[in-house]
Design a protein around this motif. Sequence first.
Motif, PDB file in Angstrom:
ATOM      1  N   PHE A 294       0.822  -1.220   0.000  1.00 21.25           N
ATOM      2  CA  PHE A 294       0.000   0.000   0.000  1.00 21.25           C
ATOM      3  C   PHE A 294       0.854   1.268   0.000  1.00 21.25           C
ATOM      4  CE2 PHE A 294      -2.782  -3.374   1.393  1.00 21.25           C
ATOM      5  CZ  PHE A 294      -3.826  -3.209   0.486  1.00 21.25           C
ATOM      6  N   ARG A 295       2.077   1.164   0.514  1.00 18.38           N
ATOM      7  CA  ARG A 295       2.999   2.283   0.365  1.00 18.38           C
ATOM      8  C   ARG A 295       3.333   2.472  -1.123  1.00 18.38           C
ATOM      9  NH1 ARG A 295       8.410   2.063   3.865  1.00 18.38           N
ATOM     10  NH2 ARG A 295       6.801   1.822   5.475  1.00 18.38           N
ATOM     11  N   ALA A 296       3.490   1.352  -1.839  1.00 23.71           N
ATOM     12  CA  ALA A 296       3.780   1.418  -3.279  1.00 23.71           C
ATOM     13  C   ALA A 296       2.586   1.962  -4.058  1.00 23.71           C
ATOM     14  CB  ALA A 296       4.172   0.038  -3.787  1.00 23.71           C
TER      15      ALA A 296
ATOM     16  N   SER B  95      -9.459  -6.728  -2.801  1.00 27.23           N
ATOM     17  CA  SER B  95      -9.820  -5.419  -2.252  1.00 27.23           C
ATOM     18  C   SER B  95      -9.124  -4.294  -3.000  1.00 27.23           C
ATOM     19  CB  SER B  95      -9.477  -5.362  -0.759  1.00 27.23           C
ATOM     20  OG  SER B  95      -8.070  -5.246  -0.546  1.00 27.23           O
ATOM     21  N   ILE B  96      -7.953  -4.580  -3.570  1.00 24.89           N
ATOM     22  CA  ILE B  96      -7.226  -3.577  -4.360  1.00 24.89           C
ATOM     23  C   ILE B  96      -7.922  -3.335  -5.695  1.00 24.89           C
ATOM     24  CG2 ILE B  96      -5.060  -3.143  -5.600  1.00 24.89           C
ATOM     25  CD1 ILE B  96      -3.636  -4.693  -3.343  1.00 24.89           C
ATOM     26  N   ALA B  97      -8.449  -4.394  -6.297  1.00 19.21           N
ATOM     27  CA  ALA B  97      -9.032  -4.305  -7.640  1.00 19.21           C
ATOM     28  C   ALA B  97     -10.314  -3.484  -7.646  1.00 19.21           C
ATOM     29  CB  ALA B  97      -9.300  -5.709  -8.176  1.00 19.21           C
TER      30      ALA B  97
ATOM     31  N   LEU C 282      -2.612   0.768   6.038  1.00 19.54           N
ATOM     32  CA  LEU C 282      -2.758   1.918   5.143  1.00 19.54           C
ATOM     33  C   LEU C 282      -3.853   1.701   4.090  1.00 19.54           C
ATOM     34  CD1 LEU C 282       1.021   2.687   4.393  1.00 19.54           C
ATOM     35  CD2 LEU C 282      -0.461   3.810   6.068  1.00 19.54           C
ATOM     36  N   ARG C 283      -4.366   0.474   3.998  1.00 21.49           N
ATOM     37  CA  ARG C 283      -5.205   0.093   2.861  1.00 21.49           C
ATOM     38  C   ARG C 283      -6.426   1.000   2.681  1.00 21.49           C
ATOM     39  NH1 ARG C 283      -7.630  -5.915   2.506  1.00 21.49           N
ATOM     40  NH2 ARG C 283      -8.309  -5.353   4.619  1.00 21.49           N
TER      41      ARG C 283
ATOM     42  N   ALA D 186       2.439   5.240  -6.394  1.00 23.69           N
ATOM     43  CA  ALA D 186       1.933   5.201  -7.773  1.00 23.69           C
ATOM     44  C   ALA D 186       0.804   6.212  -7.977  1.00 23.69           C
ATOM     45  CB  ALA D 186       1.447   3.796  -8.105  1.00 23.69           C
ATOM     46  N   ARG D 187      -0.044   6.380  -6.959  1.00 22.75           N
ATOM     47  CA  ARG D 187      -1.134   7.354  -7.050  1.00 22.75           C
ATOM     48  C   ARG D 187      -0.599   8.768  -7.239  1.00 22.75           C
ATOM     49  NH1 ARG D 187      -3.627  10.999  -4.176  1.00 22.75           N
ATOM     50  NH2 ARG D 187      -2.336  10.723  -2.310  1.00 22.75           N
ATOM     51  N   LEU D 188       0.480   9.072  -6.537  1.00 26.19           N
ATOM     52  CA  LEU D 188       1.089  10.398  -6.659  1.00 26.19           C
ATOM     53  C   LEU D 188       1.724  10.598  -8.033  1.00 26.19           C
ATOM     54  CD1 LEU D 188       2.657  10.699  -3.084  1.00 26.19           C
ATOM     55  CD2 LEU D 188       0.565  11.777  -3.953  1.00 26.19           C
ATOM     56  N   VAL D 189       2.144   9.505  -8.650  1.00 22.66           N
ATOM     57  CA  VAL D 189       2.656   9.591 -10.030  1.00 22.66           C
ATOM     58  C   VAL D 189       1.548  10.102 -10.945  1.00 22.66           C
ATOM     59  CG1 VAL D 189       3.461   8.254 -12.012  1.00 22.66           C
ATOM     60  CG2 VAL D 189       4.421   7.831  -9.735  1.00 22.66           C
ATOM     61  N   HIS D 190       0.368   9.541 -10.796  1.00 23.39           N
ATOM     62  CA  HIS D 190      -0.783   9.989 -11.594  1.00 23.39           C
ATOM     63  C   HIS D 190      -1.088  11.457 -11.329  1.00 23.39           C
ATOM     64  CE1 HIS D 190      -2.110   6.467 -13.697  1.00 23.39           C
ATOM     65  NE2 HIS D 190      -2.241   5.737 -12.599  1.00 23.39           N
TER      66      HIS D 190
END
Length: 601
Positions: A230-232, A306-308, A266-267, A236-240
């Motif tokens: 979830f840190r990754a 849950s991520i999908a 963090l999820r 990645a979200r901040l990259v967007h």
Amino acid sequence: MLITQRILPSLSFNVGTAGSKIFSGPADEEFGYTIKQASNHEGKWLLVSAPWSGFSQNRKGDVYKCQVSGSRNSCDKLNLQDSVSMPDVKNVNDDMCLGLTLTRMPMCGPLWGQRCGDQIFYPGICAKMNSLFQPQAAFSPAIQSCGGPMDIVIVLDGSNSIYPWAPINEFLRKLIPSLDIGPRNTQVSVIQYGVNPKFELKLNQYKTKDEVMTAASKIIQVYGTSTNTFRAIKFARLVHESNGGRPGAAKVMVVVTDGESHDVALRENVLADCEKQGITRFGIALLGYYTRNNINTDNLIEEIKSIASVPKEKYFFNVSEEAALSTIAGTLGSRIFNIEGTGKGGNNFEMEMSQVGFSAHYSSTEGVTILGAPGAYAWSGTVVHQKGSKADVLPFSAFERTLQDKNHSSLLGYSVTTLSDGSTEYFVAGAPRSNHSGQVIVYTVIGKNQTAIIDSERGKQIGSYFGSVLCPLDVDRDSVTDLLLVGAPMYMSDEKREEGRVYLFSVTKGILNEQGFLSGPPSTEDARFGMAISAVPDLDLDGYNDVVVGAPLEDKGKGVIYIYNGENKGRKLTCFNTNLCFRAVFRPKNPVGPIGKSNEH
């Protein structure tokens, strides 16, 4: 050749055949489907379409030129298939049926395709020819944009439990080719993580698919004793958001991991932020480490699900081991493409299958080419007005009330033409499956993409294909349309024989008034009378234009044409009010050439 009309015992006229030529071509190419006259400094020509040229491997289609003014009886194929294409798109020329429509201005291949990802659309293509019969720049008014820009971030678990690493590289090598990579299309970033995330590729770092492929193949496993998924994902979200992501681009994240995260606390917040940002997420669970060590996979699968994004069955994958990862690359690529690839969610088709150019008519008065698009709007159909390089695609709303097409099957644009009252030109489009019985719509254009419906006529019999053929006729040659002939070639007789029928409408300022009909002899079956109708110059030299009607399947498929004469009584066709005319008929008797004979009914 003497053709006798026995309206009066002594009445006759000649259709000259002295010095006639016969041009023949391959039957399996549908040679002769459409014919147009042309001339240039080299003489007079016939342009003959062969829309199935290339059969049986494909039906690319082509056009032949046949010189009328010379001594040759043979035709030359123009080999136009590969030169009629659109730049900067993936052309699919196979089976495009070039020449299915052949008019004075454009020739069209309505089944020309365009590949977007793993999908093929059929917007149709047209091109004009110069005086030497060379194609000019092609145009496709309904050409599709293969989705909008898309930013994809692939998040790879590189922790110690991933083994071996080579299948991860192989997965990237199979996934990347399915993406439409380019500065205006798809950008790809790759992040690898164990304890901490790091860039392998940045979104705007590489411009071409080959560059991305080369860089991805060199990624080396980072290892790590923790799996901080979830840190990754947050990284990645901040990259967007601010690290190469483009405003307005679709946002996609692909997470590949083989273990439960060590930062699951963090999820909830991380995934909520992804939702707010509109990021579509694919979760891929690698089960290899768990199965190798006999660990229950339920918790891992639950976490990756849950991520999908939802629906989970579309955005969640699991594979038995790393080596099997590449087997889902094709399916994953297709689903990524479909997020923005069609722009329609896969169901709400507008112009993707429109087949623009299925019919065409050039209006010299307006300088506009009218193109039928019967596959538009889920096969309700529409019409495109092309003037120069500008195309106006008439929206579904332009004809919605008139068609009342609840089943999306009218095929409006199957045929198109124009009518004139001397000062105003009216556009006409046929919809042979409207309400199952067919329809003809007369309209004008009153503004950009706006129409005014002048009149509408519906067919009288279900399945007759009323409106599939349109032919305007200026009987007295005063540049005013006197009659509109409308073909219903599948009209059934009372004996349930598919004979065909042609309806005649007088025209007053665009308003149609039915005046009767023409039909073939009562004994015919499967004749398809009215499948072709053409206005012809004055054949009997009485000062009034005439009409030829084709019945291509009459006489056991040999085909027959009927000649009807114009007359000066109210600008009509001879005897059409009672349909008891005597018709001049050409019947092909053998493959060598046509023989005419009188035919009395």
